[in-house]
Motif scaffolding. Structure first.
Motif, PDB file in Angstrom:
ATOM      1  N   SER A 127       0.797  -1.238   0.000  1.00  0.00           N
ATOM      2  CA  SER A 127       0.000   0.000   0.000  1.00  0.00           C
ATOM      3  C   SER A 127       0.821   1.276   0.000  1.00  0.00           C
ATOM      4  CB  SER A 127      -0.957   0.019   1.205  1.00  0.00           C
ATOM      5  OG  SER A 127      -1.808  -1.099   1.193  1.00  0.00           O
ATOM      6  N   ASP A 149      -1.210  -4.030  -3.434  1.00  0.00           N
ATOM      7  CA  ASP A 149      -2.180  -2.936  -3.404  1.00  0.00           C
ATOM      8  C   ASP A 149      -1.766  -1.767  -4.294  1.00  0.00           C
ATOM      9  OD1 ASP A 149      -4.673  -1.984  -2.528  1.00  0.00           O
ATOM     10  OD2 ASP A 149      -3.795  -0.797  -0.931  1.00  0.00           O
ATOM     11  N   VAL A 150      -0.600  -1.835  -4.867  1.00  0.00           N
ATOM     12  CA  VAL A 150      -0.142  -0.851  -5.842  1.00  0.00           C
ATOM     13  C   VAL A 150       0.591  -1.608  -6.948  1.00  0.00           C
ATOM     14  CG1 VAL A 150       0.085   1.070  -4.224  1.00  0.00           C
ATOM     15  CG2 VAL A 150       1.988  -0.485  -4.521  1.00  0.00           C
ATOM     16  N   SER A 151       0.824  -0.950  -8.056  1.00  0.00           N
ATOM     17  CA  SER A 151       1.584  -1.581  -9.132  1.00  0.00           C
ATOM     18  C   SER A 151       2.533  -0.571  -9.741  1.00  0.00           C
ATOM     19  CB  SER A 151       0.648  -2.142 -10.214  1.00  0.00           C
ATOM     20  OG  SER A 151      -0.144  -1.115 -10.776  1.00  0.00           O
ATOM     21  N   SER A 157       3.565  -7.687  -8.863  1.00  0.00           N
ATOM     22  CA  SER A 157       2.565  -7.028  -8.020  1.00  0.00           C
ATOM     23  C   SER A 157       1.318  -7.888  -7.847  1.00  0.00           C
ATOM     24  CB  SER A 157       2.165  -5.669  -8.616  1.00  0.00           C
ATOM     25  OG  SER A 157       1.543  -5.824  -9.882  1.00  0.00           O
ATOM     26  N   HIS A 159      -2.652  -6.951  -6.722  1.00  0.00           N
ATOM     27  CA  HIS A 159      -3.524  -5.816  -6.425  1.00  0.00           C
ATOM     28  C   HIS A 159      -4.945  -6.111  -6.874  1.00  0.00           C
ATOM     29  CE1 HIS A 159      -3.380  -4.729 -10.727  1.00  0.00           C
ATOM     30  NE2 HIS A 159      -2.098  -5.054 -10.653  1.00  0.00           N
ATOM     31  N   ASP A 162      -9.044  -0.905  -7.980  1.00  0.00           N
ATOM     32  CA  ASP A 162      -9.695   0.026  -7.072  1.00  0.00           C
ATOM     33  C   ASP A 162     -10.781   0.845  -7.751  1.00  0.00           C
ATOM     34  OD1 ASP A 162      -8.373  -0.122  -4.347  1.00  0.00           O
ATOM     35  OD2 ASP A 162      -6.607   0.038  -5.629  1.00  0.00           O
ATOM     36  N   PRO A 196      -4.696   4.353  -4.140  1.00  0.00           N
ATOM     37  CA  PRO A 196      -5.917   3.538  -4.250  1.00  0.00           C
ATOM     38  C   PRO A 196      -7.173   4.355  -3.981  1.00  0.00           C
ATOM     39  CG  PRO A 196      -4.215   2.290  -3.130  1.00  0.00           C
ATOM     40  CD  PRO A 196      -3.682   3.693  -3.293  1.00  0.00           C
ATOM     41  N   GLN A 294     -12.260  -6.914   0.020  1.00  0.00           N
ATOM     42  CA  GLN A 294     -10.989  -7.238  -0.621  1.00  0.00           C
ATOM     43  C   GLN A 294     -10.510  -8.598  -0.127  1.00  0.00           C
ATOM     44  OE1 GLN A 294      -7.965  -4.443  -1.795  1.00  0.00           O
ATOM     45  NE2 GLN A 294      -8.597  -3.098  -0.132  1.00  0.00           N
ATOM     46  N   SER A 299      -4.189 -11.721  -0.846  1.00  0.00           N
ATOM     47  CA  SER A 299      -3.194 -10.849  -1.468  1.00  0.00           C
ATOM     48  C   SER A 299      -1.836 -11.004  -0.796  1.00  0.00           C
ATOM     49  CB  SER A 299      -3.653  -9.382  -1.414  1.00  0.00           C
ATOM     50  OG  SER A 299      -3.685  -8.901  -0.085  1.00  0.00           O
ATOM     51  N   THR A 322      -4.198  -9.810 -10.416  1.00  0.00           N
ATOM     52  CA  THR A 322      -5.318  -8.955 -10.047  1.00  0.00           C
ATOM     53  C   THR A 322      -6.383  -9.816  -9.387  1.00  0.00           C
ATOM     54  OG1 THR A 322      -4.890  -7.477 -11.930  1.00  0.00           O
ATOM     55  CG2 THR A 322      -7.050  -7.318 -10.871  1.00  0.00           C
TER      56      THR A 322
END
Length: 333
Positions: A127, A149-151, A157, A159, A162, A196, A294, A299, A322
């Motif tokens: 994140s 949670d980010v790429s 990654s 995620h 969002d 996000p 989520q 994750s 994803t």
């Protein structure tokens, strides 16, 4: 056998004092970004490893995975960590936790210095955005890194979408018959990246537009993350002349603040105000809060598996996973 680089060598190479090197490596927020970068570059070029970590590595004989995330600010992060630990299991890997105060704060001096000060064999970043210089340094060091949670291009990654999460909330609220809308999100300290929360807002706004509704600028409020801060911001938003009938909060903690504000103002939920959040934490379940679920543990588990594969010499192609989001309707809407 070549002589091992010392902190004196790093200070000489960087043109700074030994105390400055120590600060840059151990309390990086106390030095300027420029000085920190100079010290890190000098340490990297000399192959410097702080002695205590080198000794610990020899003694333990195990790998070391770092997980950096805003643990103390976001309940969802602890569940991601649970997934990491489950994936590691009884493998000879030590998991070391590094806390960063906020996902809205960038850049992170702590993240920039971790490979050196933490003596890591792999890193999971949860994140948190990554500045270009940090990304380049991690790539140059050859440290396996997985983002959650980010790429970012060039990094493995895990995620969710969002923006799609924001769309799910908008579609749910429109289907329930609400006609005016608001958004409560976390203030972002840097515009150098898209958070996000910003993506959730964008998806929410786009879906409302497609359904023939508007999200007015006065209906969008931002606040520091936390229950007290969210309550105060929500009270301000809900006390205005154009109070929305439905409010989407960027995560469950912010939504809890909105529910608390509604109670203070004597508003019935969902009769006078519908509230939806994001994450589906235990808080959401306890408050009967409509939210976007989520797969948090999944994750963390997926990120750890990607990282262990990378540490074991997995192919160099970047992998991106994803995970699916789900709208969970409860009593608040």
């Amino acid at each position: 056998m070549p002589r091992r680089a010392t902190i004196y060598d790093v200070a000489s190479e960087a043109g700074v004092s030994i105390s400055t090197v120590s600060l840059a490596l151990n309390t990086p927020a106390r030095v300027s970004d420029r000085t920190r970068q100079r010290v890190l570059q000098a340490a990297d070029s000399l192959g410097y490893t702080p002695k205590p970590d080198a000794v610990a590595k020899a003694r333990k004989g195990v790998g070391r995975i770092g997980v950096i995330a805003p643990y103390t600010s976001y309940p969802s992060v602890a569940r991601r960590l649970r997934g990491v630990l489950h994936a590691v299991g009884d493998r000879p890997l030590e998991v070391v936790i590094f806390d960063h105060p906020s996902a809205a704060r960038s850049p992170s001096p702590l993240l920039a210095g971790l490979p050196l000060t933490g003596r890591l064999d792999g890193l999971i970043v949860v994140s948190l955005p990554m500045e270009d210089s940090t990304a380049e340094r991690l790539t140059g060091l050859g440290l396996p890194v997985v983002l959650v949670d980010v790429s970012r291009p060039g990094f493995d990654s895990v995620h969710t979408d969002d923006a799609e999460g924001g769309r799910l909330v908008a579609e749910h609220l429109v289907e329930r018959g609400y006609g005016s809308f608001g958004f409560l999100g976390e203030s972002q300290e840097s515009e150098a990246y898209v958070s996000p929360g910003q993506l959730r807002l964008a998806g929410f706004r786009a879906a409302l537009d497609e359904a023939g509704h508007q999200l007015p600028s006065e209906g969008v409020h931002f606040t520091e993350h936390g229950l007290e801060q969210a309550t105060a911001a929500a009270e301000e938003l809900l006390s205005g002349p154009q109070r929305p009938a439905a409010l989407f909060a960027g995560d469950d903690t912010l939504a809890a603040g909105a529910l608390r504000a509604a109670h203070t103002l004597g508003l019935d939920v969902p009769g006078d105000l519908a509230v939806a959040g994001f994450d589906d934490t235990e808080l959401a379940q306890a408050l009967d809060l409509t939210t976007v679920r989520q797969p948090l543990e999944d994750s963390g588990r997926a990120a750890a598996e990607l990282l262990m594969q990378r540490m074991g010499g997995a192919p160099s192609a970047v992998r991106e996973i994803t995970l699916r989001l789900e709208l969970v309707g409860r009593g608040s809407t």
